[in-house]
Scaffold this motif. Sequence first.
Motif, PDB file in Angstrom:
ATOM      1  N   ILE A  31      44.333  11.629  23.414  1.00 32.49           N
ATOM      2  CA  ILE A  31      43.724  11.961  22.124  1.00 32.49           C
ATOM      3  C   ILE A  31      44.561  11.350  21.002  1.00 32.49           C
ATOM      4  O   ILE A  31      45.733  11.667  20.837  1.00 32.49           O
ATOM      5  CB  ILE A  31      43.621  13.490  21.924  1.00 32.49           C
ATOM      6  N   LEU A  32      43.952  10.449  20.227  1.00 29.98           N
ATOM      7  CA  LEU A  32      44.612   9.770  19.116  1.00 29.98           C
ATOM      8  C   LEU A  32      45.949   9.158  19.540  1.00 29.98           C
ATOM      9  O   LEU A  32      46.964   9.277  18.847  1.00 29.98           O
ATOM     10  CB  LEU A  32      44.796  10.717  17.918  1.00 29.98           C
ATOM     11  N   VAL A  91      36.178   7.321  15.253  1.00 28.91           N
ATOM     12  CA  VAL A  91      35.507   8.603  15.498  1.00 28.91           C
ATOM     13  C   VAL A  91      34.760   8.525  16.833  1.00 28.91           C
ATOM     14  O   VAL A  91      34.795   7.508  17.522  1.00 28.91           O
ATOM     15  CB  VAL A  91      34.547   8.968  14.342  1.00 28.91           C
ATOM     16  N   ARG A 137      39.602  11.306   7.547  1.00 33.06           N
ATOM     17  CA  ARG A 137      40.594  11.598   8.594  1.00 33.06           C
ATOM     18  C   ARG A 137      40.722  13.101   8.821  1.00 33.06           C
ATOM     19  O   ARG A 137      40.935  13.559   9.947  1.00 33.06           O
ATOM     20  CB  ARG A 137      41.955  10.999   8.218  1.00 33.06           C
ATOM     21  N   ARG A 170      37.469  14.469  10.772  1.00 32.85           N
ATOM     22  CA  ARG A 170      37.359  14.160  12.211  1.00 32.85           C
ATOM     23  C   ARG A 170      38.221  15.078  13.075  1.00 32.85           C
ATOM     24  O   ARG A 170      38.054  15.138  14.286  1.00 32.85           O
ATOM     25  CB  ARG A 170      37.720  12.697  12.475  1.00 32.85           C
ATOM     26  N   VAL A 171      39.183  15.794  12.471  1.00 36.19           N
ATOM     27  CA  VAL A 171      40.017  16.741  13.226  1.00 36.19           C
ATOM     28  C   VAL A 171      39.928  18.129  12.588  1.00 36.19           C
ATOM     29  O   VAL A 171      40.920  18.705  12.147  1.00 36.19           O
ATOM     30  CB  VAL A 171      41.487  16.280  13.334  1.00 36.19           C
ATOM     31  N   ASN A 186      34.993  17.936  15.398  1.00 37.56           N
ATOM     32  CA  ASN A 186      35.862  17.381  16.437  1.00 37.56           C
ATOM     33  C   ASN A 186      35.260  16.036  16.811  1.00 37.56           C
ATOM     34  O   ASN A 186      34.325  15.957  17.597  1.00 37.56           O
ATOM     35  CB  ASN A 186      35.907  18.317  17.648  1.00 37.56           C
ATOM     36  N   SER A 187      35.764  14.978  16.207  1.00 35.98           N
ATOM     37  CA  SER A 187      35.148  13.664  16.408  1.00 35.98           C
ATOM     38  C   SER A 187      36.219  12.582  16.358  1.00 35.98           C
ATOM     39  O   SER A 187      36.414  11.913  15.356  1.00 35.98           O
ATOM     40  CB  SER A 187      34.083  13.399  15.338  1.00 35.98           C
ATOM     41  N   ARG A 188      36.907  12.428  17.488  1.00 31.61           N
ATOM     42  CA  ARG A 188      37.993  11.455  17.543  1.00 31.61           C
ATOM     43  C   ARG A 188      37.642  10.351  18.539  1.00 31.61           C
ATOM     44  O   ARG A 188      37.040  10.604  19.574  1.00 31.61           O
ATOM     45  CB  ARG A 188      39.286  12.153  17.958  1.00 31.61           C
TER      46      ARG A 188
END
Length: 368
Positions: free
Chosen positions: A33-34, A57, A209, A212-213, A228-230
């Motif tokens: 994740i990221l 995203v 930013r 998206r979290v 929640n869009s990563r």
Amino acid sequence: MEIPIFTPVRQYMNLKEEIDSAIQKVLSKGNFILGDEVKEFEDKVAQYLGVKHAIGVASGTDALQIALMAIGLKPGEEVITTPFTFVATAETIVLLGGKPVYVDIDEKTYNINPDLIEEKITEKTKAIIPVHLYGQPAEMDKILDIAKRYNLYVIEDSAQALGSEYKGKKVCTFGDIACISFFPTKNLGAFGDAGMIVTDDDELAEKIRMIRVHGSKVRYNHEILGLNSRLDTLQASVLLVKLKYLDSCNAKRIEIAKKYNDAFKDLDDVVIPYSEAYNKHIYHQYTIRTKRRDELAKFLREKGIQTAVHYPIPLHLQKAFSHLGYKQGDFPISEQYSNEVLSLPMFPELKDEEIDYVVESVKEFFKR
């Protein structure tokens, strides 16, 4: 001969060693994740486009929704866009309580007709979303002029157009925000859902930013409502490999489109794709028009050639948007074209003999 309209397998086999190595690197680190690859991919897309911020995203649809959230779209506010596009363009507006206000398309490019936009502007209008349909840039100069005069946001729906150019400048660089899809069928396709938002606006970038979290800058400290869009690290690793080949793949698409155009330009009842002289059209789809669309699709299917219709029902006639009150006849060009468009096989790895077979088959149908 069996010819798909698109397949990701051939590109993967060509890049297998690089892609497998990139995926294995992520797996060995376990930072899913990221991870580092997400930041690296964001930086490289920003550099490729010449923009300040590129934010990964989870999908192109999420990119649109987050962009609308970032500009503060409120329930009851209006967004002007085209009815001749994929559902996500308008769906995200409605999910946030906004109203899509449609404008019919240009007869040649199939993009939103800028000459019809101004009459649709009201005190509730918040933004314009032009779609660069099939990989051809919309008429951005006119759209930006209108937006400036009425103080409206411009969000470029660039889901199908990464690498295309308008008057020598890449799309995604004209509006306040641009939204990109990396769905597997796109010119730059991931191995699943993935998307990106780009902007030169520092404040919008910071808000995007956060959204998206879950609306957070610092973990467990949520300043605004978000999602929640990563962008997955695994997808970023694949896209990093593919990005190196995007321009050469787009060039191959243009070459294939020229072969199709040369072959079909004199066929009666076939309208080949039009491209403005100042546009770099990257042919996400190669889409012809014919009044015998359904017959041709059936004939090609029997010959082993896959086709698709992008798009068979304009958005204003979709059941999901029936509450908006649009009716048959409101946007006649979009309605007509939805009954005539047919997309033929188009991907960089198409073989010469496959292109020839598609050409011969289409010609055979119209000779009957």
